[in-house]
Design a protein around this motif. Structure first.
Motif, mmCIF file in Angstrom:
data_model
loop_
_atom_site.group_PDB
_atom_site.id
_atom_site.type_symbol
_atom_site.label_atom_id
_atom_site.label_comp_id
_atom_site.label_asym_id
_atom_site.label_seq_id
_atom_site.Cartn_x
_atom_site.Cartn_y
_atom_site.Cartn_z
ATOM 1 N N GLY A 70 -25.920 -29.097 -117.733
ATOM 2 C CA GLY A 70 -26.537 -30.019 -116.800
ATOM 3 C C GLY A 70 -25.583 -30.931 -116.075
ATOM 4 N N ALA A 71 -24.281 -30.645 -116.062
ATOM 5 C CA ALA A 71 -23.320 -31.484 -115.358
ATOM 6 C C ALA A 71 -22.107 -30.647 -114.996
ATOM 7 C CB ALA A 71 -22.905 -32.678 -116.220
ATOM 8 N N ILE A 72 -21.323 -31.144 -114.062
ATOM 9 C CA ILE A 72 -20.094 -30.461 -113.675
ATOM 10 C C ILE A 72 -18.990 -31.500 -113.530
ATOM 11 C CG2 ILE A 72 -20.588 -30.562 -111.179
ATOM 12 C CD1 ILE A 72 -19.258 -27.789 -111.005
ATOM 13 N N THR A 73 -17.803 -31.167 -114.048
ATOM 14 C CA THR A 73 -16.678 -32.099 -114.025
ATOM 15 C C THR A 73 -15.586 -31.571 -113.103
ATOM 16 O OG1 THR A 73 -17.131 -32.852 -116.275
ATOM 17 C CG2 THR A 73 -14.924 -33.245 -115.419
ATOM 18 N N LEU A 74 -15.161 -32.438 -112.191
ATOM 19 C CA LEU A 74 -14.096 -32.100 -111.251
ATOM 20 C C LEU A 74 -12.915 -33.032 -111.476
ATOM 21 C CD1 LEU A 74 -16.207 -31.706 -107.968
ATOM 22 C CD2 LEU A 74 -15.552 -29.929 -109.597
ATOM 23 N N SER A 75 -11.727 -32.453 -111.522
ATOM 24 C CA SER A 75 -10.528 -33.262 -111.697
ATOM 25 C C SER A 75 -9.720 -33.259 -110.404
ATOM 26 C CB SER A 75 -9.698 -32.742 -112.880
ATOM 27 O OG SER A 75 -9.340 -31.389 -112.672
ATOM 28 N N ASP A 76 -8.493 -33.713 -110.495
ATOM 29 C CA ASP A 76 -7.643 -33.895 -109.326
ATOM 30 C C ASP A 76 -7.576 -32.633 -108.457
ATOM 31 O OD1 ASP A 76 -5.783 -34.998 -107.591
ATOM 32 O OD2 ASP A 76 -4.095 -34.346 -108.818
ATOM 33 N N GLY A 224 -2.804 -35.379 -101.205
ATOM 34 C CA GLY A 224 -1.903 -36.147 -102.042
ATOM 35 C C GLY A 224 -2.596 -37.197 -102.884
ATOM 36 N N SER A 225 -3.899 -37.397 -102.640
ATOM 37 C CA SER A 225 -4.641 -38.385 -103.417
ATOM 38 C C SER A 225 -4.851 -37.903 -104.840
ATOM 39 C CB SER A 225 -6.001 -38.653 -102.765
ATOM 40 O OG SER A 225 -5.838 -39.182 -101.482
ATOM 41 N N LEU A 226 -4.909 -38.833 -105.771
ATOM 42 C CA LEU A 226 -5.140 -38.502 -107.167
ATOM 43 C C LEU A 226 -6.546 -38.945 -107.532
ATOM 44 C CD1 LEU A 226 -1.695 -39.566 -108.656
ATOM 45 C CD2 LEU A 226 -2.456 -37.290 -107.969
ATOM 46 N N MET A 227 -7.415 -37.973 -107.717
ATOM 47 C CA MET A 227 -8.828 -38.267 -107.887
ATOM 48 C C MET A 227 -9.170 -38.768 -109.273
ATOM 49 S SD MET A 227 -12.061 -35.733 -107.390
ATOM 50 C CE MET A 227 -13.639 -36.146 -108.101
ATOM 51 N N GLY A 228 -8.404 -38.395 -110.267
ATOM 52 C CA GLY A 228 -8.828 -38.678 -111.624
ATOM 53 C C GLY A 228 -9.790 -37.589 -112.074
ATOM 54 N N VAL A 229 -10.775 -37.933 -112.889
ATOM 55 C CA VAL A 229 -11.757 -36.969 -113.378
ATOM 56 C C VAL A 229 -13.144 -37.575 -113.191
ATOM 57 C CG1 VAL A 229 -12.555 -35.603 -115.336
ATOM 58 C CG2 VAL A 229 -10.113 -36.084 -115.072
ATOM 59 N N THR A 230 -14.028 -36.826 -112.541
ATOM 60 C CA THR A 230 -15.374 -37.316 -112.254
ATOM 61 C C THR A 230 -16.400 -36.269 -112.666
ATOM 62 O OG1 THR A 230 -14.496 -38.478 -110.322
ATOM 63 C CG2 THR A 230 -16.880 -38.305 -110.503
ATOM 64 N N THR A 231 -17.456 -36.704 -113.334
ATOM 65 C CA THR A 231 -18.544 -35.817 -113.733
ATOM 66 C C THR A 231 -19.781 -36.133 -112.903
ATOM 67 O OG1 THR A 231 -17.733 -35.539 -115.993
ATOM 68 C CG2 THR A 231 -20.064 -35.116 -115.619
ATOM 69 N N TYR A 232 -20.374 -35.072 -112.354
ATOM 70 C CA TYR A 232 -21.598 -35.192 -111.559
ATOM 71 C C TYR A 232 -22.740 -34.585 -112.373
ATOM 72 C CZ TYR A 232 -18.317 -35.971 -107.721
ATOM 73 O OH TYR A 232 -17.311 -36.461 -106.915
ATOM 74 N N ASP A 233 -23.700 -35.420 -112.724
ATOM 75 C CA ASP A 233 -24.828 -34.950 -113.529
ATOM 76 C C ASP A 233 -25.930 -34.380 -112.636
ATOM 77 O OD1 ASP A 233 -26.434 -34.830 -116.066
ATOM 78 O OD2 ASP A 233 -27.694 -36.197 -114.926
ATOM 79 N N GLU A 234 -26.075 -34.947 -111.440
ATOM 80 C CA GLU A 234 -27.112 -34.483 -110.526
ATOM 81 C C GLU A 234 -26.827 -35.038 -109.138
ATOM 82 O OE1 GLU A 234 -32.008 -34.588 -110.181
ATOM 83 O OE2 GLU A 234 -31.020 -34.824 -112.122
#
Length: 255
Positions: A70-76, A224-234
């Motif tokens: 039920g979620a997806i995680t995107l990193s840099d 060149g931006s550093l996004m970190g790690v973000t999880t999108y649940d919906e």
């Protein structure tokens, strides 16, 4: 004057028109937000296709996103594009839209501005000029410890409706928050809401958003931006500006 005489045709016509307008106003105010739902991604079973809408997310770069139930995680430097969600197929979105998402910042970016979610001119990371309506993350005054959320919007004449760092919403780490971006031409305003509470808004002669080529999720600015790690649940997209009451009532889809 004889008050028992039959009303005139003009009076009847005016009365019927007034009643019709009142009925229309009541029906609009009581409209179900689900009727305006264009697309909803819940990421159940690893699916990147929206229900309703059958709009698929794809990557413009080869990568395998880390997925959870039920979620997806995107990193840099990982991002997804819904190119089918464009203004040619959904012209109503330029004249009123709500983008709602449940987001968790797992690791904060180390610097620079990041567009985490939004409508963009072309399916490319590009620069600020590509963004039409986007959730923004950036350090305040260059201080990473003071980073937070805001939004960037452009009107149909190209005017930018960015929000100053003093109105940023702090980004908690490891906690889901519900973020909504709302463009409402009735009030010539773009606004950002967090957990149903208005954080900031900008008013301008903004009758419509520019045409756009798709919805982007993930790192949407400079490579060149550093996004970190973000999880999108919906993630949801509505074809009108939802009211405060409607935004407060939105809840994530339960498994």
């Amino acid at each position: 004057m004889n008050y028992l005489q039959k009303p005139s045709r003009n009076f009847l016509r005016s009365a019927l028109l007034a009643a019709g307008l009142a009925l229309l106003t009541t029906s609009l105010s009581a409209a179900d937000p689900e009727q305006a739902l264009v697309a909803k991604w819940t990421f159940k079973n690893g699916s990147l296709t929206s229900v309703p809408g059958n709009i698929a997310l794809s990557s413009s770069r080869p990568f395998t996103p880390k997925s959870q139930k039920g979620a997806i995680t995107l990193s840099d430097r990982q991002y997804l594009i819904a190119s089918a969600l464009n203004s040619e197929k959904f012209p109503a979105l330029t004249s009123g839209v709500t983008i709602w998402a449940r987001i968790r910042m797992d690791a904060l970016p180390t610097d620079y501005e990041i567009n985490l979610l939004g409508l963009q001119d072309t399916p490319d990371t590009g620069d600020w000029s590509n963004m039409v309506f986007s959730l923004l993350y950036r350090p305040v005054g260059g201080d990473v410890t003071q980073a937070g959320f805001s939004f960037l919007s452009r009107t149909s004449n190209g005017t930018q409706l960015g929000v100053g760092s003093s109105r940023f919403q702090p980004a908690p780490v490891g906690e889901f928050i519900d973020v909504a971006l709302v463009f409402d031409p009735a009030f010539n305003a773009a606004s950002m809401w967090v957990d149903g509470v208005l954080v900031t808004s900008r008013h301008h002669d903004a009758l419509a958003l520019p045409r756009f080529g798709g919805l982007g999720i993930g790192q949407l600015k400079s490579p060149g931006s550093l996004m970190g790690v973000t999880t999108y649940d919906e993630i949801r997209v509505y074809s009108r500006a939802l009211s405060e009451k409607e935004l407060k009532a939105l809840k994530p889809t339960q498994d």
